[in-house]
Every structure is written in C-alpha cells, then in structure tokens.
Scaffold this active site. Sequence first.
Site, PDB file in Angstrom:
ATOM      1  N   GLY A  33       1.826  -3.737   8.782  1.00  0.00           N
ATOM      2  CA  GLY A  33       1.305  -4.298   7.540  1.00  0.00           C
ATOM      3  C   GLY A  33       0.389  -5.494   7.750  1.00  0.00           C
ATOM      4  N   GLY A  89       2.591   3.434   7.234  1.00  0.00           N
ATOM      5  CA  GLY A  89       3.100   2.750   6.042  1.00  0.00           C
ATOM      6  C   GLY A  89       2.037   2.694   4.965  1.00  0.00           C
ATOM      7  N   GLY A  90       1.352   1.559   4.871  1.00  0.00           N
ATOM      8  CA  GLY A  90       0.373   1.323   3.809  1.00  0.00           C
ATOM      9  C   GLY A  90      -0.592   2.476   3.567  1.00  0.00           C
ATOM     10  CB  SER A 128      -2.125  -1.799  11.238  1.00  0.00           C
ATOM     11  OG  SER A 128      -1.490  -2.909  10.613  1.00  0.00           O
ATOM     12  CG  HIS A 168      11.021   0.251   9.176  1.00  0.00           C
ATOM     13  ND1 HIS A 168      10.619  -1.010   8.814  1.00  0.00           N
ATOM     14  CD2 HIS A 168       9.892   0.984   9.331  1.00  0.00           C
ATOM     15  CE1 HIS A 168       9.301  -1.029   8.757  1.00  0.00           C
ATOM     16  NE2 HIS A 168       8.832   0.162   9.056  1.00  0.00           N
ATOM     17  CD  GLU A 193       8.935  -3.084   6.325  1.00  0.00           C
ATOM     18  OE1 GLU A 193       9.336  -2.170   5.577  1.00  0.00           O
ATOM     19  OE2 GLU A 193       7.740  -3.211   6.659  1.00  0.00           O
ATOM     20  CG  ASN A 207       8.172   3.805   5.803  1.00  0.00           C
ATOM     21  OD1 ASN A 207       8.772   3.941   4.733  1.00  0.00           O
ATOM     22  ND2 ASN A 207       8.404   2.803   6.630  1.00  0.00           N
ATOM     23  CD1 TRP A 208       4.866   7.629   1.372  1.00  0.00           C
ATOM     24  CD2 TRP A 208       5.790   8.352  -0.547  1.00  0.00           C
ATOM     25  NE1 TRP A 208       4.367   8.881   1.107  1.00  0.00           N
ATOM     26  CE2 TRP A 208       4.916   9.354  -0.058  1.00  0.00           C
ATOM     27  CE3 TRP A 208       6.501   8.595  -1.735  1.00  0.00           C
ATOM     28  CZ2 TRP A 208       4.732  10.564  -0.718  1.00  0.00           C
ATOM     29  CZ3 TRP A 208       6.318   9.803  -2.397  1.00  0.00           C
ATOM     30  CH2 TRP A 208       5.442  10.771  -1.908  1.00  0.00           C
ATOM     31  CE  LYS A 209       6.362   0.065   5.639  1.00  0.00           C
ATOM     32  NZ  LYS A 209       5.897  -1.113   6.355  1.00  0.00           N
ATOM     33  CD  GLU A 252       7.030   1.735  12.563  1.00  0.00           C
ATOM     34  OE1 GLU A 252       6.160   2.402  12.017  1.00  0.00           O
ATOM     35  OE2 GLU A 252       7.894   1.112  11.917  1.00  0.00           O
TER      36      GLU A 252
END
Length: 253
Positions: A174, A234-235, A213, A97, A99, A10-12, A168
């Site tokens: 994150g 993600g990151g 994470s 998600h 977010e 997930n590149w966000k 998640e």
Amino acid sequence: MKRKYLIAGNWKMNAGGASGLELARGVAEGTKELAGRVEIVVAPPFTALAAVAQELEGTHVEVSAQNLYPKDSGAYTGEVSAPMLLESGARWVILGHSERRQYFGETDEFVREKVRAALAAGLRPIACIGETLEEREANRTLEVVFRQLDAIRDELASRPGVGVIAYEPVWAIGTGKVAGPEQAEEVHAAIRKRLAEFSAELADATRILYGGSVKADNAAGLLGMPNVDGALVGGASLDAAGFARIAQAAPER
Ligand code: PGA
C-alpha cells in the site's frame, strides 16, 4: 514442475456488498481468455463471500476468504471457521497477512494453527510472510522470512502444492514502493531453497506469489522472474480492468 500462475485479489475491507458483485463480474469478464493458463482468485470480505461465490459459479474465478478462526464451531463470538468458509463457496483463504500480524497481534504459532485448520477442512491457504522496513534495513530480511516460513512448513508439507506462499515485504504494501523484480526474485529463490532443504517435492510444487504495490505497469517484470509464480494484489485489485491487466502480464510458462 510447471507451476501455473496464480493472481489473487485481496479486497481487504472494501467491496463488501453490491459493489463486490460488480467487481467480481468485471474480473470474470476481463480475465476470461486466461482461463486454464492463469488461475484467478478474488478475496472479498466475509459479508460478500457467499454472494460473490454464487455470482462466479461456473466461471474460472475462485473465491478466497481473508481470514479464519482455527476451530470448527463453538462459542467464539464474531469469528468464522474453515468449514463455514467452505460452505459459503470459498476455496481459498489468505492467512497471516501482515495487517493481521500488525494490527491484531497474530503470531507465527497462531498462523500455523490457521494453516492447519484450513488444510484440514479442504481450504487452500495463501500464507503471507514478509519483513518490515526496519527489519530489511537491519539486514534481517531472510531471518524474519525464514522464521515465519519454518512455522508453517510442516503444515504445507502435509499437502505439497495445495498451499501457496505470498512473499509480501511490509514496506511495499500500500506504499507504492514495489520491490524490484531482482529484489523480489532474491527472496523468492531463498524461500524455495529453504523449502527444498526440508522437502524437494514441497519446494517444487509450492507457488510463491509476490505482493506489495503490484500494478498493471510493474507486473510483467515481477512475473517474468523464475521463482515468482503469481501475485497477491491489494489496492489494484479493486479495479477490474487494472486487475485483469496484471493477470494478462503473466508470461507463457
Ligand atoms: P497492495 O497490497 O497491493 O495494496 O500493496 C497487497 C496486499 O496487502 O496483499
């Protein structure tokens, strides 16, 4: 049923232009030898979807969007529909998600509409559920996760195995605070049991990814758990080599 591992990046709100193409090329190259054993998906922002999909054509890597609006077309300024995503080359879409729930007020009901719209168009949803730190500390983890799950269960059951669930925990996203393998497995097993009460076929066919994470050095422990069928990253998905190492950590199944 043998559920194939799925590792999704997930590149966000990152890598939305030329850097996305480079990242996509790196992911395809770095995960080549996993083709057929581990499914690999990358989720760029809308602006890079079509270009990344074109770049990845003929490779084993599939493309996901990060959101959609649950109408096919019309006067919805700024929104993007499931048929448009398909046309751009996406085959998957991340929905619900945390977010989106947290910053954009998405409710369980709205997420359900989105899952339905995705499936109706032939897009595969990666539906996200998970509790906040406050909810975990109040021992409400399963209550929250089941509420989010129950909202989309009928939709997922309409095409067993097409949709994917991502557990998640919000406190792990994150933050560098990854859920331990046993901690993740406990919730994954509970999710599968909840699905089984509804439909044995759905429970057996649905892949449940862990997200929060995930990194190259903690992936093997998580992916070794019987009810963890992959990861939503993600990151660490913004670095092609690190992302490839996460996918390589998936054991033989
Ligand atoms: P993270 O994000 O890997 O950066 O924690 C996971 C996600 O939000 O999907």
